[in-house]
Every structure is written in structure tokens, then in C-alpha cells.
Motif scaffolding. Structure first.
Motif, PDB file in Angstrom:
ATOM      1  N   UNK A 162       0.838  -1.213   0.000  1.00 30.35           N
ATOM      2  CA  UNK A 162       0.000   0.000   0.000  1.00 30.35           C
ATOM      3  C   UNK A 162       0.867   1.255   0.000  1.00 30.35           C
ATOM      4  N   UNK A 163       1.927   1.264   0.813  1.00 28.64           N
ATOM      5  CA  UNK A 163       2.813   2.441   0.846  1.00 28.64           C
ATOM      6  C   UNK A 163       3.493   2.627  -0.508  1.00 28.64           C
ATOM      7  N   UNK A 164       3.895   1.532  -1.151  1.00 24.74           N
ATOM      8  CA  UNK A 164       4.553   1.643  -2.471  1.00 24.74           C
ATOM      9  C   UNK A 164       3.579   2.210  -3.499  1.00 24.74           C
TER      10      UNK A 164
ATOM     11  N   UNK B 104      -8.182   4.206 -10.941  1.00 18.60           N
ATOM     12  CA  UNK B 104      -7.585   3.583 -12.130  1.00 18.60           C
ATOM     13  C   UNK B 104      -7.462   2.070 -11.981  1.00 18.60           C
ATOM     14  N   UNK B 105      -7.086   1.616 -10.806  1.00 15.00           N
ATOM     15  CA  UNK B 105      -6.847   0.179 -10.637  1.00 15.00           C
ATOM     16  C   UNK B 105      -6.795  -0.160  -9.161  1.00 15.00           C
TER      17      UNK B 105
ATOM     18  N   UNK C 192      -0.396  -7.356 -10.363  1.00 14.74           N
ATOM     19  CA  UNK C 192      -0.406  -8.238 -11.552  1.00 14.74           C
ATOM     20  C   UNK C 192       0.254  -7.548 -12.745  1.00 14.74           C
ATOM     21  N   UNK C 193      -0.117  -6.282 -12.979  1.00 17.38           N
ATOM     22  CA  UNK C 193       0.446  -5.548 -14.125  1.00 17.38           C
ATOM     23  C   UNK C 193       1.952  -5.392 -13.958  1.00 17.38           C
ATOM     24  N   UNK C 194       2.386  -5.107 -12.724  1.00 17.04           N
ATOM     25  CA  UNK C 194       3.816  -4.945 -12.457  1.00 17.04           C
ATOM     26  C   UNK C 194       4.566  -6.253 -12.665  1.00 17.04           C
ATOM     27  N   UNK C 195       3.979  -7.352 -12.201  1.00 21.22           N
ATOM     28  CA  UNK C 195       4.633  -8.656 -12.340  1.00 21.22           C
ATOM     29  C   UNK C 195       4.750  -9.026 -13.813  1.00 21.22           C
TER      30      UNK C 195
ATOM     31  N   UNK D 203       8.231  -9.498 -15.984  1.00 25.12           N
ATOM     32  CA  UNK D 203       8.594 -10.719 -16.702  1.00 25.12           C
ATOM     33  C   UNK D 203       8.818 -10.468 -18.186  1.00 25.12           C
ATOM     34  N   UNK D 204       8.102  -9.490 -18.700  1.00 23.28           N
ATOM     35  CA  UNK D 204       8.264  -9.193 -20.133  1.00 23.28           C
ATOM     36  C   UNK D 204       9.625  -8.538 -20.374  1.00 23.28           C
TER      37      UNK D 204
END
Ligand code: 3PY
Ligand code: MG
Length: 234
Positions: A19-21, A218-219, A226-229, A233-234
Motif C-alpha cells: 500500500x505504501x509503495x 484507475x486500478x 499483476x500488471x507490475x509482475x 517478466x516481459x
């Protein structure tokens, strides 16, 4: 993109580090969700402490309840998002629960020490956002928007679509001045208050911003991880 657009993140989970991040990632505000998220009182208090001094933190309380609103504000939230507000009378209750007398009816607990925000003035202002997500609220939207002390209409598109018996995309894509989302944006603008909405994905948030909403979620934290992970990986 309207210049006044602000973009927020929606916190469902209890992790203080995540949450802080997220709160420090450039969002304009965050919502801690006690209605559909996993946050009890102690988790809410920990997340508010972990994000103190940064962007505004608003708490979506579980329901319209003076006690729940007071506890969120006592714990340091700068505002509340109140779900399922159906009428002007309910909007008035939300607004009064958010403000100390003489504007409202919030109880003051300065003796609570570290739990209350230190130095908080008894008349300091808080954001009162009421959720428009029922057919009754839509029918009464102008009157709700004009309620003294309501700072923002905040659309819950999932519940609103369900209540109106339409698909989410049908609600989002409906066009013309009588389309529900247009009516809500117009009501907020006429009343001179903010028009907020839950997007939940960047694409839906962009659609809502294009419709004229100036405050969009927004999210969620889960989607952001999930988007960050996936990006990593990409
Ligand atoms: C809704 O879409 O109904 C919401 O309350 C979003 O959190
Ligand atoms: Mg809802």
C-alpha cells in the motif's frame, strides 16, 4: 485529458508495504476499501499510519453509519467514500457524520492520543464522497449533488449496472444527455462538486475520464501487482 483530472488507486488488501509503495507511485489519492476489501479496523489504522504524509487517503466505509465514518476519520483518513447512498436524507447523514458541529454531528475524540491525528483542529475539513450506485440515487441525483457538505458524487459502475439491469459496458458506452453516467456528471457540475467514478482498470478509467469524470480510480492494488509482475517478466 481534462486538466483537473485526478487518478487514484483502490486498496483491497492489508499489506502495509504494498500500500505504501502504491501510494508513493504518483497517484493523486488512494481509497482504503472497507466495504469490499479485506480491511478491518486494525488493518485500516495500520495502512493509514504506513501512508501518512503522502497523498490523501480516503476510506470507503462498509455502509452509511456515523460510527464507521467517525472511526475512519479519527484514524487519520482525509475523507470517506460512502456506499449505496440513495437519497438526499442519506447524503445529509453522510455529510453531517463527516463534519464536527456546527456543520455536522461528528464526535470529537482528541483524548485518544496517538490514534487521533495529532493537532487535528475540531473544524478541519474532510472529503465526503457519496456513491451513486442505485436506481434510487440516480433518480434523486440532482438533489443528492446539491446537499450541503457533499463534495463528490462517486459512481460505482458495477452496482449501478446491476441495479439498472444492464451490462457494465452498456452503462459505460451509453450515449446522449439522458445516459445515466452523463446525468451524474452533469448533476455534479451543476452543483459545483466533483464527479468521481470507480474504473478498476486503466481502460475503464480512461472511458470514465472521457465522459467527464474528474476523479477516477484507475486500478486496484491486486491489478497493479499483476500488471507490475507481468511487465517485469516481459
Ligand atoms: C461499484 O462499482 O459498485 C463499486 O462500488 C466499485 O468499488
Ligand atoms: Mg458498489
Amino acid at each position: 485529458m481534462p486538466t483537473a483530472l485526478t487518478r487514484g488507486a483502490w486498496i483491497l488488501g492489508t499489506d502495509t508495504g504494498i500500500t505504501a509503495a502504491i501510494a508513493a507511485s504518483g497517484f493523486d489519492w488512494i481509497v482504503l476499501d472497507q466495504q469490499h476489501g479485506r480491511l478491518g479496523d486494525s488493518e485500516m489504522i495500520s495502512l493509514l499510519a504506513a501512508t501518512e504524509g503522502g497523498v490523501p487517503r480516503w476510506v470507503r466505509v462498509r455502509s452509511l453509519d456515523d460510527g464507521l465514518i467517525g472511526r475512519a476519520l479519527d484514524a487519520g483518513a482525509q475523507g470517506v467514500v460512502v456506499p449505496m447512498v440513495d437519497s438526499r436524507a442519506q447524503a445529509e447523514q453522510a455529510s453531517r457524520a463527516t463534519r464536527y458541529p456546527p456543520r455536522g454531528a461528528r464526535s470529537w475524540g482528541p483524548f485518544a492520543g496517538g490514534y487521533s491525528s495529532p493537532g487535528e483542529a475540531p473544524h478541519s475539513d474532510m472529503v465526503c464522497a457519496v456513491m451513486i450506485e442505485t436506481a434510487a440515487a440516480l433518480a434523486d441525483v440532482d438533489s443528492i449533488a446539491a446537499t450541503a457538505g457533499v463534495d463528490m458524487l462517486f459512481v460505482g459502475p458495477f452496482d449501478l449496472a446491476l441495479a439498472l439491469g444492464v451490462e457494465l459496458d452498456t452503462l459505460l458506452l451509453a450515449d446522449g444527455p439522458d445516459a445515466p453516467l452523463h446525468r451524474i456528471v452533469d448533476a455534479a457540475k451543476r452543483a459545483g462538486i466533483k464527479a468521481g467514478a470507480f474504473g478498476g482498470t486503466p481502460a475503464r478509467a480512461a472511458t470514465l475520464a472521457a465522459l467527464g469524470f474528474d476523479t477516477v480510480a484507475v486500478a486496484s492494488d491486486t491489478l497493479l501487482v499483476q500488471l507490475g509482475a507481468t511487465a517485469a517478466l516481459a
